[in-house]
Write a protein that holds these residues in place. Structure first.
Motif, short mmCIF file in Angstrom:
data_model
loop_
_atom_site.label_atom_id
_atom_site.label_comp_id
_atom_site.label_asym_id
_atom_site.label_seq_id
_atom_site.Cartn_x
_atom_site.Cartn_y
_atom_site.Cartn_z
N ALA A 615 14.58 -2.15 28.33
CA ALA A 615 15.93 -2.03 27.75
C ALA A 615 16.00 -2.48 26.30
O ALA A 615 16.81 -1.95 25.53
CB ALA A 615 16.91 -2.85 28.60
N ASN A 616 15.16 -3.43 25.87
CA ASN A 616 15.41 -4.07 24.58
C ASN A 616 14.22 -4.09 23.62
O ASN A 616 14.36 -4.58 22.50
CB ASN A 616 15.88 -5.51 24.81
CG ASN A 616 17.15 -5.57 25.65
OD1 ASN A 616 18.16 -4.99 25.30
ND2 ASN A 616 17.08 -6.26 26.78
N TRP A 617 13.03 -3.64 24.02
CA TRP A 617 11.89 -3.73 23.13
C TRP A 617 11.47 -2.34 22.64
O TRP A 617 11.71 -1.33 23.31
CB TRP A 617 10.69 -4.35 23.85
CG TRP A 617 10.92 -5.76 24.33
CD1 TRP A 617 12.00 -6.54 24.09
CD2 TRP A 617 10.02 -6.53 25.14
NE1 TRP A 617 11.86 -7.76 24.70
CE2 TRP A 617 10.64 -7.79 25.35
CE3 TRP A 617 8.79 -6.30 25.70
CZ2 TRP A 617 10.05 -8.78 26.09
CZ3 TRP A 617 8.18 -7.30 26.43
CH2 TRP A 617 8.82 -8.53 26.64
N GLU A 778 16.01 -14.52 21.92
CA GLU A 778 15.22 -14.83 20.73
C GLU A 778 14.12 -13.80 20.53
O GLU A 778 13.80 -13.41 19.39
CB GLU A 778 14.62 -16.23 20.87
CG GLU A 778 15.63 -17.36 20.81
CD GLU A 778 16.30 -17.45 19.45
OE1 GLU A 778 15.62 -17.23 18.43
OE2 GLU A 778 17.52 -17.72 19.42
N ALA A 779 13.53 -13.35 21.63
CA ALA A 779 12.47 -12.35 21.51
C ALA A 779 13.00 -11.05 20.92
O ALA A 779 12.33 -10.38 20.13
CB ALA A 779 11.84 -12.10 22.88
N ARG A 780 14.24 -10.68 21.27
CA ARG A 780 14.81 -9.45 20.72
C ARG A 780 14.99 -9.54 19.21
O ARG A 780 14.84 -8.54 18.49
CB ARG A 780 16.17 -9.19 21.38
CG ARG A 780 16.10 -8.86 22.85
CD ARG A 780 17.49 -8.81 23.46
NE ARG A 780 17.42 -9.04 24.91
CZ ARG A 780 18.44 -9.51 25.61
NH1 ARG A 780 19.58 -9.83 25.01
NH2 ARG A 780 18.30 -9.67 26.91
N LYS A 781 15.31 -10.73 18.70
CA LYS A 781 15.55 -10.89 17.26
C LYS A 781 14.28 -10.62 16.45
O LYS A 781 14.36 -10.29 15.27
CB LYS A 781 16.05 -12.30 16.97
CG LYS A 781 17.45 -12.58 17.52
CD LYS A 781 17.87 -14.02 17.24
CE LYS A 781 19.23 -14.32 17.84
NZ LYS A 781 19.63 -15.73 17.61
N ASN A 790 9.46 -14.22 10.96
CA ASN A 790 10.39 -14.83 11.91
C ASN A 790 9.65 -15.57 13.00
O ASN A 790 10.08 -16.62 13.46
CB ASN A 790 11.27 -13.75 12.54
CG ASN A 790 12.30 -13.22 11.55
OD1 ASN A 790 12.85 -13.99 10.77
ND2 ASN A 790 12.54 -11.92 11.56
N LEU A 791 8.51 -15.02 13.43
CA LEU A 791 7.73 -15.71 14.46
C LEU A 791 7.26 -17.06 13.97
O LEU A 791 7.33 -18.07 14.66
CB LEU A 791 6.54 -14.85 14.87
CG LEU A 791 6.84 -13.64 15.78
CD1 LEU A 791 5.61 -12.79 15.93
CD2 LEU A 791 7.34 -14.11 17.12
N ARG A 792 6.73 -17.07 12.75
CA ARG A 792 6.20 -18.33 12.22
C ARG A 792 7.31 -19.36 12.02
O ARG A 792 7.10 -20.55 12.23
CB ARG A 792 5.49 -18.06 10.89
CG ARG A 792 4.15 -17.35 11.10
CD ARG A 792 3.48 -17.03 9.80
NE ARG A 792 2.17 -16.42 10.06
CZ ARG A 792 1.45 -15.80 9.14
NH1 ARG A 792 1.91 -15.68 7.90
NH2 ARG A 792 0.27 -15.28 9.45
N LYS A 793 8.50 -18.87 11.59
CA LYS A 793 9.61 -19.82 11.44
C LYS A 793 10.01 -20.41 12.78
O LYS A 793 10.28 -21.60 12.90
CB LYS A 793 10.81 -19.10 10.81
CG LYS A 793 10.60 -18.80 9.33
CD LYS A 793 11.78 -18.05 8.78
CE LYS A 793 11.56 -17.68 7.30
NZ LYS A 793 12.66 -16.88 6.76
N SER A 794 10.08 -19.50 13.77
CA SER A 794 10.45 -20.02 15.10
C SER A 794 9.38 -20.94 15.66
O SER A 794 9.67 -21.85 16.42
CB SER A 794 10.69 -18.85 16.08
OG SER A 794 9.49 -18.14 16.29
N ALA A 795 8.11 -20.69 15.29
CA ALA A 795 7.03 -21.54 15.77
C ALA A 795 7.10 -22.91 15.14
O ALA A 795 6.65 -23.88 15.68
CB ALA A 795 5.68 -20.90 15.47
#
Length: 795
Positions: A615-617, A778-781, A790-795
């Motif tokens: 549905a979302n990826w 969060e994964a959808r963002k 964005n991944l590194r920031k969230s990490a």
């Protein structure tokens, strides 16, 4: 004779039961007392109805004439005549049913026929009741009380008569009484209402009580008759067919009236045994000095004191062969009361005795290993605890579990497994010292009871010796096999004052030893009980987690090592319990696998993760789902995957199933078949944690994996320049490339580690450096903004 005595005893119990107070239903015939036949109890009552058919018809005729005389000048004679015809018809109907009931003892006369008879009786009562109401309305109200006395006499007569059926009497009484009450009410004669009410109640009560007495007497008579018949039959059968024999001796204990059957038991002819001393024939001439405790001395004492005895077990010696007899006897007296000897019955019970001994052995010993079984171990442990309490010392209980035995049993079969267990038993017995008993609890679990464990070092030394001995190789059918052993111990009475407490606490210590990897000995500690209780509470809550919607999925990104684009997300289940708060996956995942709750949880994860990905990826992003060996062993696993894909609409090529090498340790063929079915749908399969468990290149040959995941322990080792870790990663990458597989490095936490992984030519990277596990939102963002940044920031 024992059979006869037992049967008589049972029949006496039936007599006693028959004397118990009967229920109303049993008394009036709606049900039958337990253990009796209806026709022999209630059928007798109905059969007697035929003896007074004419008397009952005449009584109703006389009653009709009395009513005519009473109402001659008060009520229209035509009305009386019509009522008389109705009464005559009801009486004829009742007479017909009485005639049918005459054969109630000889033909089938059941509840249906009994109710039909009651309806006929109720019809007579109804006609009388209607007549009373008509007379009250037609000018006879002033004489209603006199008129009521006529059916009242009929009611009392049927209630008191022993030639009436209780249910029919009650039906007639109630029907006539209801009519009388209506008539008295119409006439506003309230005193008569009270009289009629009490007349009906007393009549019904009297009928029930009379029926109780009659039925109870009939039940008693029936049971006594049955008792007499059964005893007579058993005595005839005993005399004709039984192997028992009668014996008789005179006051000097010499045999008299020896029957051929008794002579056969003595091993001689009847004429040879006649007049011989009984004890000389069954125990030798010197029996008095050699008499042992196996009943012979007690037998002699009973005869000496002239006391009756029953079912005395005696070991006798017949011509050099030991046999077991069961003897009963009673002293005989003449008319003057003088003792003239003994008479009794006996039987040879040697076979039964040997069977009983064998059964007793089987009840306490394991047939496979010939070791004491759980029952005997429990008894020995109970005795050891009593000994420790009495002498203020210690005892010990060691519980032993074989490591990796299930793999041997499943792969080589139960026959090999049984032979191994027999060898384990032999090794354990060789380690036992004085006051030590080993046994088998069941399966691959054994135990040791140490009666006196005041030397604590002995417990640990024995446990270590057990682990060492049982870990030695086993040679079975030209195969060399290896298993290990784990031991948990509890010291009594410190760790338990009862057998149950000692078993439980030793088991907890054993679980601790198994959790440490096996091959260990752990002593019980109170903290283990707290851990077990916590585990129990967690399991209770986990069973309700799906229903309470407490489970949720987090997703950790997997990126391309070169482009750093997200190529997939690994679905990771999390549990936020309403009872325990956030529970670590390291706690509840093993618990779910132990309790097989992983199967419904895994199904839910499969459905939710596929739904989210579809549905979302983006279409090029896969979802990785971990699957437990327990799930793969489910026959419907492939169907579960198909349902998740069809309900979500996810392309099968976007689903990657992750498994560990442990799937090949249990029913590898079933697991491989399930994965092959999924691969035929288009799904891919990844081998997770490669190199940390039971690594074998054979696994890679058995199933075509799409990806090999390098465990984080090797990544961390390589980051610290461990030569072994670097060599392992290079070897895995080279092997994967040669087999057309991709590699994913797990646990990458820094840019330096990422660069190192790239230099080692891994295809994909997963770790905190590119993103921690995150909620679905969060994964959808990640797909809505610059992905890697964005991944590194969230990490």
């Amino acid at each position: 004779m024992r059979a006869i005595a037992a049967t008589v005893s049972d029949l006496d119990k039936e007599v006693a039961a028959g004397n118990a107070e009967l229920s109303i239903g049993q008394a009036i015939g709606l049900s039958t007392p337990e253990g009796t036949v209806w026709s022999r109890v209630h059928g007798h009552q109905y059969a007697r109805l035929g003896k007074r058919i004419a008397v009952r018809a005449a009584s109703h005729a006389v009653a009709f004439l009395l009513v005519v005389l009473i109402l001659w000048n008060s009520v229209d004679l035509a009305l009386i005549g019509a009522w008389g015809l109705a009464l005559g018809f009801a009486v004829i109907l009742s007479m017909r049913e009485d005639r049918i009931a005459q054969s109630a003892e000889t033909v089938h006369y059941g509840i249906h026929e009994m109710r039909r008879h009651a309806v006929a009786s109720a019809a007579k009562g109804t006609v009388w009741g209607i007549g009373l109401m008509l007379f009250a309305e037609s000018g006879g109200a002033s004489q209603l009380a006199i008129v009521w006395s006529v059916p009242a006499l009929l009611i009392l007569a049927t209630a008191a008569s022993r030639y009436s059926a209780p249910l029919g009497s009650i039906s007639f009484t109630i029907a006539a009484g209801i009519g009388g009450l209506f008539a008295a009410t119409l006439a506003a004669d309230w005193m008569l209402v009270v009289v009629i009410t009490f007349t009906v109640l007393f009549a019904v009560f009297g009928t029930i009580e009379n029926a109780r007495v009659a039925v109870a007497g009939r039940v008693h008579e029936t049971v006594m008759q049955e008792k007499s018949e059964v005893v007579s039959m058993l005595l005839r059968e005993f005399e004709e067919n039984q192997a028992d024999w009668l014996w008789q001796i005179d006051p000097r204990r010499r045999l008299k009236a020896v029957s051929p059957r008794f002579a056969y038991a003595l091993g001689c002819e009847a004429s040879e045994a006649e007049g011989k001393l009984f004890f000389d024939l069954i125990s030798g001439r010197d029996w008095s000095t050699n008499a042992d405790t196996d009943g012979m001395r007690e037998f002699a004492e009973k005869l000496k004191r002239k006391e009756p005895f029953s079912e005395l077990i005696v070991r006798v010696n017949i011509r050099g062969l030991d046999r077991w007899w069961e003897i009963s006897g009673t002293p005989m007296l003449d008319d003057a009361g003088k003792f003239i000897g003994f008479r009794g019955v006996g039987s040879d019970v040697t076979e039964q005795r040997e069977s009983s001994e064998k059964i007793a052995y089987l009840a306490r010993y394991d047939t496979l290993t010939q070791l004491p079984n759980r029952l005997m171990l429990n008894e020995s442990l109970g005795e050891a605890l009593e000994y420790a309490a009495h002498w203020r010392t210690r005892c010990a209980f060691l519980m032993i579990d074989l490591d990796r035995f299930k793999a041997v049993n499943d792969s080589l079969g139960h026959l090999i497994g049984d032979q191994m267990l027999a060898q384990v038993a032999g090794r354990l017995k060789s380690l036992m010292g004085e006051g030590e008993l080993c046994g088998r609890l069941g399966g691959d679990e054994f135990a040791i009871v140490i009666r006196d464990a005041s030397n604590r070092k002995r417990v640990d030394a024995l446990a270590r010796a057990v682990i060492e001995q049982l870990s030695e190789p086993y040679q079975i059918d030209n195969q060399i096999l290896y298993v290990g052993a784990s031991v948990g111990s509890a010291i009594g009475p410190r760790d338990g004052k009862s057998v149950e407490e000692m078993l439980r606490n030793a088991d907890l210590a054993l679980y601790r030893a198994k959790d440490l990897g096996g091959g260990e000995h752990c002593e019980y500690e109170p903290s283990l009980h707290a851990n077990a209780e916590e585990k129990r509470q967690l399991e209770f809550s986990l069973r309700k987690a799906l229903e309470r919607e407490e489970l949720l999925l987090h997703y950790q990104p997997v990126v391309d090592a070169t482009t750093e684009e997200v190529v997939s997300f690994e679905a990771l289940v999390r549990w936020n319990s309403s009872d325990h708060g956030f529970v670590s996956p390291g706690k509840f995942i093993p618990l779910a696998e132990d309790t097989r709750l992983i199967v419904p949880i895994g199904t839910w994860v499969m459905q939710e993760a596929c739904k989210e990905a579809a549905a979302n990826w983006p279409r090029n992003v896969k979802v990785n789902i971990n699957v437990s060996p327990e799930q793969l062993l489910e026959p419907e696993f492939a169907s579960t995957v198909v349902r998740a894909l069809s309900h979500s609409g996810l392309d099968p090529r976007r689903l990657e199933i992750e498994v560990t090498e442990s799937i090949f340790l249990r029913d590898a063929s079933i697991a491989r078949k399930a994965l092959e079915q999924c691969m035929s749908l288009g799904c891919s399969v990844a081998l997770d944690d490669f190199g940390t468990g039971y690594s074998s290149l054979g696994y890679l040959r058995k199933l075509k994996f799409s990806t090999i995941k390098v465990d984080r322990s090797f990544v961390q080792g390589a980051a610290q320049q461990s030569r072994e870790s670097l060599a392992i990663i290079r070897a895995v990458v080279a092997m994967a490339e040669s087999l057309d597989m991709t590699t994913t490095a797990e646990g990458v936490e820094t840019e330096e580690e990422a660069e190192m992984i790239r230099s080692l030519r891994c295809n994909k990277i997963q770790g905190f450096h590119f993103g921690r596990p995150m909620p679905a939102a969060e994964a959808r963002k990640v797909f809505l903004r610059g992905a890697v940044e964005n991944l590194r920031k969230s990490a």
